[in-house]
Design a protein around this motif. Structure first.
Motif, PDB file in Angstrom:
ATOM      1  N   LEU A  80       0.830  -1.207   0.000  1.00 11.08           N
ATOM      2  CA  LEU A  80       0.000   0.000   0.000  1.00 11.08           C
ATOM      3  C   LEU A  80       0.866   1.260   0.000  1.00 11.08           C
ATOM      4  N   THR A  81       1.983   1.202   0.707  1.00 10.42           N
ATOM      5  CA  THR A  81       2.925   2.331   0.674  1.00 10.42           C
ATOM      6  C   THR A  81       3.493   2.517  -0.723  1.00 10.42           C
TER       7      THR A  81
ATOM      8  N   ARG B  86       0.919   4.247  -2.750  1.00 11.26           N
ATOM      9  CA  ARG B  86       0.749   5.651  -2.374  1.00 11.26           C
ATOM     10  C   ARG B  86       1.936   6.506  -2.805  1.00 11.26           C
ATOM     11  N   VAL B  87       3.150   5.999  -2.598  1.00  9.75           N
ATOM     12  CA  VAL B  87       4.352   6.805  -2.834  1.00  9.75           C
ATOM     13  C   VAL B  87       4.827   6.715  -4.281  1.00  9.75           C
TER      14      VAL B  87
ATOM     15  N   ARG C 275       1.432   6.739  -6.696  1.00  5.15           N
ATOM     16  CA  ARG C 275       0.687   7.974  -6.401  1.00  5.15           C
ATOM     17  C   ARG C 275      -0.817   7.815  -6.617  1.00  5.15           C
TER      18      ARG C 275
ATOM     19  N   ALA D  45      -6.431   8.790  -2.675  1.00  7.34           N
ATOM     20  CA  ALA D  45      -6.848   8.239  -1.383  1.00  7.34           C
ATOM     21  C   ALA D  45      -8.006   7.256  -1.546  1.00  7.34           C
TER      22      ALA D  45
ATOM     23  N   SER E 213      -8.693   5.372  -4.132  1.00  6.70           N
ATOM     24  CA  SER E 213      -8.178   4.135  -4.712  1.00  6.70           C
ATOM     25  C   SER E 213      -7.435   3.313  -3.667  1.00  6.70           C
ATOM     26  N   LEU E 214      -6.666   3.983  -2.829  1.00  7.89           N
ATOM     27  CA  LEU E 214      -5.944   3.273  -1.768  1.00  7.89           C
ATOM     28  C   LEU E 214      -6.916   2.579  -0.808  1.00  7.89           C
ATOM     29  N   THR E 215      -8.023   3.256  -0.517  1.00 10.66           N
ATOM     30  CA  THR E 215      -9.032   2.663   0.358  1.00 10.66           C
ATOM     31  C   THR E 215      -9.623   1.410  -0.273  1.00 10.66           C
TER      32      THR E 215
ATOM     33  N   GLU F 209      -7.072  -1.373   0.005  1.00 12.13           N
ATOM     34  CA  GLU F 209      -6.976  -1.868   1.381  1.00 12.13           C
ATOM     35  C   GLU F 209      -8.182  -2.737   1.730  1.00 12.13           C
TER      36      GLU F 209
END
Length: 309
Positions: free
Chosen positions: A13-14, A17-18, A21, A24, A26-28, A31
């Motif tokens: 997940l990091t 995100r990093v 890019r 938020a 999409s990251l949710t 997860e």
């Protein structure tokens, strides 16, 4: 049972995100997908680093059978799992991707929404007595062309008042035809019915009142230039509400109504295909389903053996 993402998944997940890019939202989603995967693995005592394709397929079938997820949501879930295992492969933590090749069931394509015949005629006949005469004539002609000719919104806004070397499309009143430029830059001629012809003649008599400078567009917008698709959608929405339509009406709904009502009356699928400018008749065949729905409603309402006792 659901478990939070593991430390290894947190690294992934990091990475998203990093390095990727991702937003938020999409990251949710990623997860949540990994959390669901952990729950399935914990329940069935499966090591996710040794997950087999067969087990992944069983989980997919189970989620679909339980109707926990719609096909589109299931597709997003599998995409997230697939991305996770691809990352594990690049990290040399798994030998193969067990999600590769897994596909969710196809989502049923919704039928196009069409107005009932009475509603479409009511909208086409509507007049706003308090509106500016030129604007009212323009909007009435737009409705008549959308419903009476089955034009796409891009075809409508691209029409010029007369033919020209740079015209994408134009109106030929003498032959009662609209020459339009459809998808794939394909030209076609669409007949204009008597009601649309009358509305066009009324509009063309008042058209100079809304023009600013030299503008070949058949329909000018509020600033005098060519009308935009967004403005047509807004005006149609407002007009439909004023006319008492039972649902939100958009330009493509009038195209669907044109096709459905024409097919109900004629049964000529090939002719409807030509009028709509469909390259493939399979695209037109969806309207036969709408036609069947219409027939089914007539049957349910009228046949003695269909009525509930």
């Amino acid at each position: 049972m659901t478990l939070p993402p593991t430390e290894l998944q947190q690294r992934y997940l990091t990475h998203l995100r990093v390095e990727r890019r991702l937003a938020a939202r999409s990251l949710t989603l990623y997860e949540d997908a990994l959390t669901r995967l952990n729950g399935l693995a914990e329940r069935d005592a499966v090591d996710l680093l040794r997950l087999s394709s067969a087990q992944a397929r069983r989980w997919t079938a189970e989620l679909h059978a339980r109707q926990d997820l719609a096909p589109r949501s299931l597709a997003l879930l599998l995409s997230a799992w697939r991305g996770w295992y691809r990352w594990l492969g690049r990290e040399r933590l798994v030998e193969f991707n067990p999600i590769e090749g897994l596909r969710p069931p196809k989502a049923a394509k919704p039928l196009p929404k069409a107005l009932a015949v009475d509603d479409a005629v009511q909208l086409a006949d509507y007049r706003d007595a308090e509106a500016d005469a030129a604007i009212e004539a323009r909007d009435h002609a737009i409705v008549e062309l959308l419903y009476g000719c089955g034009l796409r919104i891009a075809e409508l806004v691209g029409l010029d008042a007369r033919p020209g070397p740079e015209a994408a499309g134009w109106i030929d009143l003498s032959n009662a035809e609209a020459q339009v430029l459809g998808k794939g830059a394909k030209r076609r001629s669409v007949p204009i019915g008597s009601a649309a012809l009358k509305a066009l003649r009324e509009w063309l008599a008042l058209r100079p009142q809304l023009l600013r400078g030299e503008n070949p567009a058949l329909f000018p917008g509020p600033r005098g230039g060519r009308i935009s698709a967004a403005y047509v959608r807004l005006r149609l929405k407002q007009r439909a509400l004023a006319a008492g339509m039972p649902s939100h009406v958009h330009p493509h709904m009038l195209r669907h109504s044109f096709a459905s009502h024409l097919l109900q009356s004629s049964g000529d699928l090939r002719a409807v295909q030509e009028l709509l400018g469909h390259a493939n008749i399979a695209t037109t065949q969806v309207y036969t389903k709408l036609d069947f729905q219409h027939l089914a409603k007539v049957y349910d309402a009228a046949h003695p053996r269909a009525k509930k006792r």
